[in-house]
Design an enzyme around this catalytic site. Structure first.
Site, PDB file in Angstrom:
ATOM      1  N   HIS A 136     -10.318  29.205 -11.824  1.00  0.00           N
ATOM      2  CA  HIS A 136     -11.548  29.255 -11.391  1.00  0.00           C
ATOM      3  C   HIS A 136     -12.437  28.430 -12.473  1.00  0.00           C
ATOM      4  O   HIS A 136     -12.638  28.726 -13.545  1.00  0.00           O
ATOM      5  CB  HIS A 136     -12.389  30.659 -11.159  1.00  0.00           C
ATOM      6  CG  HIS A 136     -13.829  30.505 -10.621  1.00  0.00           C
ATOM      7  ND1 HIS A 136     -14.577  31.431  -9.886  1.00  0.00           N
ATOM      8  CD2 HIS A 136     -14.862  29.215 -10.707  1.00  0.00           C
ATOM      9  CE1 HIS A 136     -15.626  30.868  -9.601  1.00  0.00           C
ATOM     10  NE2 HIS A 136     -16.194  29.773 -10.243  1.00  0.00           N
TER      11      HIS A 136
ATOM     12  N   HIS B 153     -14.478  24.560 -12.702  1.00  0.00           N
ATOM     13  CA  HIS B 153     -14.939  23.334 -12.380  1.00  0.00           C
ATOM     14  C   HIS B 153     -14.703  22.174 -13.467  1.00  0.00           C
ATOM     15  O   HIS B 153     -15.267  22.315 -14.440  1.00  0.00           O
ATOM     16  CB  HIS B 153     -16.554  23.416 -11.917  1.00  0.00           C
ATOM     17  CG  HIS B 153     -16.611  24.609 -11.084  1.00  0.00           C
ATOM     18  ND1 HIS B 153     -16.943  24.330  -9.680  1.00  0.00           N
ATOM     19  CD2 HIS B 153     -16.870  25.900 -11.359  1.00  0.00           C
ATOM     20  CE1 HIS B 153     -17.255  25.418  -8.951  1.00  0.00           C
ATOM     21  NE2 HIS B 153     -17.126  26.310 -10.008  1.00  0.00           N
TER      22      HIS B 153
ATOM     23  N   HIS C 285     -16.235  30.153  -3.164  1.00  0.00           N
ATOM     24  CA  HIS C 285     -17.021  31.035  -3.741  1.00  0.00           C
ATOM     25  C   HIS C 285     -18.002  32.235  -3.038  1.00  0.00           C
ATOM     26  O   HIS C 285     -18.562  31.786  -1.975  1.00  0.00           O
ATOM     27  CB  HIS C 285     -18.305  30.281  -4.585  1.00  0.00           C
ATOM     28  CG  HIS C 285     -17.972  29.520  -5.763  1.00  0.00           C
ATOM     29  ND1 HIS C 285     -16.651  28.618  -5.641  1.00  0.00           N
ATOM     30  CD2 HIS C 285     -18.328  29.514  -6.956  1.00  0.00           C
ATOM     31  CE1 HIS C 285     -16.290  28.085  -6.845  1.00  0.00           C
ATOM     32  NE2 HIS C 285     -17.266  28.613  -7.637  1.00  0.00           N
TER      33      HIS C 285
ATOM     34  N   GLU D  40     -21.174  35.944  -5.703  1.00  0.00           N
ATOM     35  CA  GLU D  40     -21.587  35.772  -6.995  1.00  0.00           C
ATOM     36  C   GLU D  40     -23.322  36.056  -7.078  1.00  0.00           C
ATOM     37  O   GLU D  40     -23.419  37.170  -7.573  1.00  0.00           O
ATOM     38  CB  GLU D  40     -21.619  34.282  -7.616  1.00  0.00           C
ATOM     39  CG  GLU D  40     -22.221  33.909  -8.879  1.00  0.00           C
ATOM     40  CD  GLU D  40     -22.030  32.376  -8.974  1.00  0.00           C
ATOM     41  OE1 GLU D  40     -21.888  31.675  -8.187  1.00  0.00           O
ATOM     42  OE2 GLU D  40     -22.068  32.000 -10.447  1.00  0.00           O
TER      43      GLU D  40
ATOM     44  N   ASP E 111     -15.103  29.194 -15.263  1.00  0.00           N
ATOM     45  CA  ASP E 111     -16.119  28.419 -14.489  1.00  0.00           C
ATOM     46  C   ASP E 111     -16.466  27.149 -14.883  1.00  0.00           C
ATOM     47  O   ASP E 111     -16.096  26.292 -14.670  1.00  0.00           O
ATOM     48  CB  ASP E 111     -17.287  29.533 -14.106  1.00  0.00           C
ATOM     49  CG  ASP E 111     -18.084  29.573 -13.196  1.00  0.00           C
ATOM     50  OD1 ASP E 111     -17.705  28.595 -12.022  1.00  0.00           O
ATOM     51  OD2 ASP E 111     -19.035  29.975 -12.585  1.00  0.00           O
ATOM     52  N   ASP E 112     -17.547  27.230 -15.950  1.00  0.00           N
ATOM     53  CA  ASP E 112     -18.125  25.872 -16.458  1.00  0.00           C
ATOM     54  C   ASP E 112     -18.155  26.219 -18.015  1.00  0.00           C
ATOM     55  O   ASP E 112     -19.325  26.419 -18.413  1.00  0.00           O
ATOM     56  CB  ASP E 112     -19.308  25.528 -15.855  1.00  0.00           C
ATOM     57  CG  ASP E 112     -19.483  25.559 -14.325  1.00  0.00           C
ATOM     58  OD1 ASP E 112     -18.813  24.570 -13.755  1.00  0.00           O
ATOM     59  OD2 ASP E 112     -19.733  26.836 -13.732  1.00  0.00           O
TER      60      ASP E 112
HETATM   61  N1  HPA Z   1     -21.284  28.611  -8.448  1.00  0.00           N
HETATM   62  C1  HPA Z   1     -21.245  27.833  -7.533  1.00  0.00           C
HETATM   63  N2  HPA Z   1     -21.144  26.603  -7.924  1.00  0.00           N
HETATM   64  C2  HPA Z   1     -20.960  26.181  -8.881  1.00  0.00           C
HETATM   65  C3  HPA Z   1     -20.560  26.916  -9.954  1.00  0.00           C
HETATM   66  C4  HPA Z   1     -20.985  28.483  -9.691  1.00  0.00           C
HETATM   67  O1  HPA Z   1     -20.568  29.322 -10.632  1.00  0.00           O
HETATM   68  N3  HPA Z   1     -20.044  25.895 -11.036  1.00  0.00           N
HETATM   69  C5  HPA Z   1     -20.192  24.814 -10.521  1.00  0.00           C
HETATM   70  N4  HPA Z   1     -20.420  25.012  -9.176  1.00  0.00           N
HETATM   71 ZN    ZN Z   2     -17.739  28.575  -9.790  1.00  0.00          ZN
END
Ligand code: HPA
Ligand code: ZN
EC number: 3.5.4.2
Length: 316
Positions: A14, A16, A194, A197, A275-276
């Site tokens: 996971h 991006h 996703h 969350e 994630d990011d």
């Molecule tokens: N959630 C949803 N979209 C996203 C995320 C995330 O954590 N990071 C980059 N796009």
């Molecule tokens: Zn994500």
């Protein structure tokens, strides 16, 4: 313990690519492409990394992605991430990219795929990091646009291994994307999404039953629904959990309240991901460190999390 965690072989499921754009590279690419930025310098940009929720982060993330214009930019972005993988003993990665974020700005899909694809190939041959790319649809845009993105990408079918669903979650349930996921499945593409969350457990049920996903990205709100937890355990459906992201986006108030280890101990196939990482303050190993520091993660738990990540790969 930190050294031991760093040395664990692991997969990242996971991530991006656009979220791995570090401020230094962001400023470099802005200069290279003559893109004006709203921040005077790198410190000012870092100062903006303070989010009240997912949407506040996404607004900044899409603004940052605007500096990505050429195949070389996408190569540099992906290569920098793969160097991190090697450094952190991430031996396999399945990163996301959002084609619509780029094609909607006039960047050709070919440039995006050429740059990312060449870097992933070099990552395999020069760094020993195996990978498979996931094409992710933006759920805040209509399904017809996702369908167009899929159709535009099908001539490059070999460039990616699966489809995903990301961006603003609340108000954009998975059921809105059933037809595009049906189409992807008809083309032989596996799916992830996703869900859970910020969105409710119902979105996880929809991702499983309507989009027929193999993994759930995040999924931490499954804990609110015992029947759903029983199903995740029974079917061993992987959750790609992102602890530092969840704290930065205020899904949990503090790392000591995070539920990843309770889910693991209950038998859910959870994994650790970043994630990011450029926006949330850490790559995979920093996420493992945080679980050790704030939740007292044991070696056995860390080993199980790493084993789960290797086991939950789509590209084997
Ligand atoms: N959630 C949803 N979209 C996203 C995320 C995330 O954590 N990071 C980059 N796009
Ligand atoms: Zn994500």
């Amino acid at each position: 313990m930190h050294d031991w965690l760093n040395a664990l072989p692991k997969a990242e499921l996971h991530l991006h690519l656009e979220g791995s754009l570090e401020p230094e590279l962001l400023f470099q690419l802005a200069q290279r492409n003559g893109v004006a930025l709203p921040w005077p310098d790198i410190d000012a940009l870092r100062g903006a990394y303070d989010y009240g929720n997912l949407q506040e982060f996404l607004d900044l993330y899409y603004r940052g992605a605007d500096v990505l214009r050429t195949a070389q930019d996408f190569y540099d972005l992906t290569w920098a991430y793969l160097l991190k993988c090697r450094e952190q003993n991430v031996i396999h990665t399945e990163p996301f990219f959002d084609p619509q974020t780029h094609t909607d700005r006039g960047v050709p899909l070919e440039a995006v795929l050429e740059g990312i694809g060449q870097a992933l190939a070099d990552g395999r041959s020069k760094l020993g990091v195996s990978s498979g790319l996931i094409l992710s649809f933006l759920r805040h845009l209509p399904e017809e646009q996702a369908m167009r993105a899929l159709e535009a990408a099908l001539p490059y079918r070999d460039a990616f291994i699966a489809v995903g669903l990301d961006s603003s979650e609340k108000g954009y349930p998975p059921r809105l994307f059933q037809r595009v996921f049906d189409r992807a499945r008809a083309e032989g593409l596996p799916a992830v999404a996703h869900a859970g969350e910020e969105g409710p457990p119902e979105y996880i049920w929809e991702a499983l039953d309507l989009l027929k996903v193999l993994r759930i990205d995040h999924g931490v709100r499954a804990a609110e629904d015992p029947r759903l937890i029983a199903r995740l355990i029974d079917e061993q459906i992987p959750l790609t959990v992102c602890p530092l992201s969840n704290i930065r986006l205020r899904v949990f108030e503090h790392m000591r309240h995070h539920n990843i280890l309770s889910l693991l101990d209950a038998g859910v196939k959870v994994t650790v991901n970043s994630d990011d990482p450029a926006y949330f303050g850490g790559y995979v190993n920093e996420n493992f460190h945080a679980l050790y520091e704030h939740l007292g993660m044991s070696r056995e738990q860390a080993q199980a999390l790493a084993d789960n990540s290797l086991d939950a790969r789509i590209a084997k």
